[in-house]
Design a protein around this motif. Structure first.
Motif, PDB file in Angstrom:
ATOM      1  N   ALA A 113       0.842  -1.202   0.000  1.00  0.00           N
ATOM      2  CA  ALA A 113       0.000   0.000   0.000  1.00  0.00           C
ATOM      3  C   ALA A 113       0.871   1.243   0.000  1.00  0.00           C
ATOM      4  N   GLY A 114       0.526   2.193  -0.834  1.00  0.00           N
ATOM      5  CA  GLY A 114       1.265   3.451  -0.901  1.00  0.00           C
ATOM      6  C   GLY A 114       0.899   4.370   0.251  1.00  0.00           C
ATOM      7  N   SER A 115       1.776   5.311   0.537  1.00  0.00           N
ATOM      8  CA  SER A 115       1.516   6.240   1.644  1.00  0.00           C
ATOM      9  C   SER A 115       0.274   7.076   1.387  1.00  0.00           C
ATOM     10  N   ASP A 116      -0.100   7.248   0.126  1.00  0.00           N
ATOM     11  CA  ASP A 116      -1.303   8.010  -0.191  1.00  0.00           C
ATOM     12  C   ASP A 116      -2.586   7.244   0.131  1.00  0.00           C
ATOM     13  N   GLU A 117      -2.459   5.966   0.462  1.00  0.00           N
ATOM     14  CA  GLU A 117      -3.632   5.161   0.803  1.00  0.00           C
ATOM     15  C   GLU A 117      -3.899   5.129   2.305  1.00  0.00           C
ATOM     16  N   VAL A 118      -2.975   5.649   3.083  1.00  0.00           N
ATOM     17  CA  VAL A 118      -3.119   5.681   4.534  1.00  0.00           C
ATOM     18  C   VAL A 118      -3.699   7.039   4.899  1.00  0.00           C
ATOM     19  N   PRO A 119      -4.675   7.082   5.816  1.00  0.00           N
ATOM     20  CA  PRO A 119      -5.229   8.384   6.198  1.00  0.00           C
ATOM     21  C   PRO A 119      -4.112   9.348   6.607  1.00  0.00           C
ATOM     22  N   GLN A 120      -4.068  10.517   5.983  1.00  0.00           N
ATOM     23  CA  GLN A 120      -2.966  11.455   6.182  1.00  0.00           C
ATOM     24  C   GLN A 120      -3.312  12.653   7.050  1.00  0.00           C
ATOM     25  N   GLY A 121      -4.555  12.822   7.428  1.00  0.00           N
ATOM     26  CA  GLY A 121      -4.950  14.039   8.117  1.00  0.00           C
ATOM     27  C   GLY A 121      -4.666  14.085   9.606  1.00  0.00           C
ATOM     28  N   ASN A 122      -4.427  12.933  10.247  1.00  0.00           N
ATOM     29  CA  ASN A 122      -4.253  12.974  11.692  1.00  0.00           C
ATOM     30  C   ASN A 122      -2.830  13.394  12.057  1.00  0.00           C
ATOM     31  N   GLU A 123      -2.672  13.864  13.266  1.00  0.00           N
ATOM     32  CA  GLU A 123      -1.397  14.412  13.741  1.00  0.00           C
ATOM     33  C   GLU A 123      -0.265  13.393  13.650  1.00  0.00           C
ATOM     34  N   ARG A 124      -0.529  12.168  14.016  1.00  0.00           N
ATOM     35  CA  ARG A 124       0.518  11.140  14.019  1.00  0.00           C
ATOM     36  C   ARG A 124       1.042  10.857  12.608  1.00  0.00           C
ATOM     37  N   SER A 125       0.156  10.761  11.617  1.00  0.00           N
ATOM     38  CA  SER A 125       0.624  10.484  10.255  1.00  0.00           C
ATOM     39  C   SER A 125       1.436  11.655   9.706  1.00  0.00           C
ATOM     40  N   VAL A 126       1.092  12.879  10.084  1.00  0.00           N
ATOM     41  CA  VAL A 126       1.867  14.049   9.658  1.00  0.00           C
ATOM     42  C   VAL A 126       3.268  13.979  10.263  1.00  0.00           C
ATOM     43  N   GLU A 127       3.375  13.613  11.541  1.00  0.00           N
ATOM     44  CA  GLU A 127       4.679  13.476  12.205  1.00  0.00           C
ATOM     45  C   GLU A 127       5.514  12.374  11.556  1.00  0.00           C
ATOM     46  N   GLU A 128       4.881  11.234  11.270  1.00  0.00           N
ATOM     47  CA  GLU A 128       5.609  10.121  10.648  1.00  0.00           C
ATOM     48  C   GLU A 128       6.130  10.505   9.270  1.00  0.00           C
ATOM     49  N   ARG A 129       5.298  11.148   8.466  1.00  0.00           N
ATOM     50  CA  ARG A 129       5.714  11.562   7.127  1.00  0.00           C
ATOM     51  C   ARG A 129       6.887  12.540   7.214  1.00  0.00           C
ATOM     52  N   ALA A 130       6.825  13.497   8.132  1.00  0.00           N
ATOM     53  CA  ALA A 130       7.914  14.476   8.300  1.00  0.00           C
ATOM     54  C   ALA A 130       9.210  13.760   8.726  1.00  0.00           C
ATOM     55  N   GLY A 131       9.087  12.771   9.586  1.00  0.00           N
ATOM     56  CA  GLY A 131      10.256  12.008  10.020  1.00  0.00           C
ATOM     57  C   GLY A 131      10.893  11.228   8.876  1.00  0.00           C
ATOM     58  N   GLU A 133      10.641  11.948   5.651  1.00  0.00           N
ATOM     59  CA  GLU A 133      11.191  12.892   4.678  1.00  0.00           C
ATOM     60  C   GLU A 133      12.489  13.508   5.168  1.00  0.00           C
ATOM     61  N   SER A 134      12.645  13.649   6.482  1.00  0.00           N
ATOM     62  CA  SER A 134      13.884  14.245   7.008  1.00  0.00           C
ATOM     63  C   SER A 134      15.061  13.282   6.874  1.00  0.00           C
ATOM     64  N   ARG A 135      14.785  11.996   6.721  1.00  0.00           N
ATOM     65  CA  ARG A 135      15.851  10.999   6.584  1.00  0.00           C
ATOM     66  C   ARG A 135      16.290  10.805   5.141  1.00  0.00           C
ATOM     67  N   ILE A 136      15.533  11.329   4.218  1.00  0.00           N
ATOM     68  CA  ILE A 136      15.840  11.138   2.790  1.00  0.00           C
ATOM     69  C   ILE A 136      16.951  12.063   2.345  1.00  0.00           C
TER      70      ILE A 136
END
Length: 136
Positions: A113-131, A133-136
């Motif tokens: 499943a792609g990251s676009d298929e996981v609910p993105q609006g909640n605070e935790r998913s925003v934190e995970e995505r930022a984490g 992206e900071s490692r890339i």
């Protein structure tokens, strides 16, 4: 392109058959990996350690229970995986049909499943995505 995981599933019997001819099995697997690299579809490939060295964390009760391997039922065990970046499920299936596996083994084909298929609006998913992206 979608990603698909080819999950190698074996039994005690198929694992024993593979180990009986491990040099040939490893050579065939190496050739298969080289084919996928040349085709530009291989993202990752890993084998798993012997299940007797693993553990199971069971969440059936109030608190998790950790049990040493081997597992109680060893009718089918995951032995490893190939992660592919291919155009379609059918292409993933075609690669799965070419895996050098011993008779009785199975290859499970599952789309990642792609990251676009996981609910993105909640605070935790925003934190995970930022984490991530900071490692890339």
């Amino acid at each position: 392109m979608p990603k698909y995981m080819l999950i190698m599933r074996g039994t005690d019997e198929t694992n024993a058959a593979m180990m009986a001819s491990i040099d040939e099995a490893m050579a065939a697997t190496h050739r298969f990996i080289e084919e996928m690299i040349k085709a530009g579809v291989l993202l990752a490939a890993e084998g798993l350690d012997d299940p007797s060295r693993g553990v199971v964390v069971d969440f059936s009760g109030e608190t998790p229970v950790v049990t040493d391997g081997p597992y109680g039922e060893t009718k089918e065990l995951f032995g490893g995986y190939f992660l592919l970046d291919v155009a379609s499920k059918q292409e993933a299936i075609e690669w799965a049909k070419r895996v050098p596996a011993v008779a009785g083994s199975k290859i499970e084909v599952r789309r990642v499943a792609g990251s676009d298929e996981v609910p993105q609006g909640n605070e935790r998913s925003v934190e995970e995505r930022a984490g991530r992206e900071s490692r890339i």
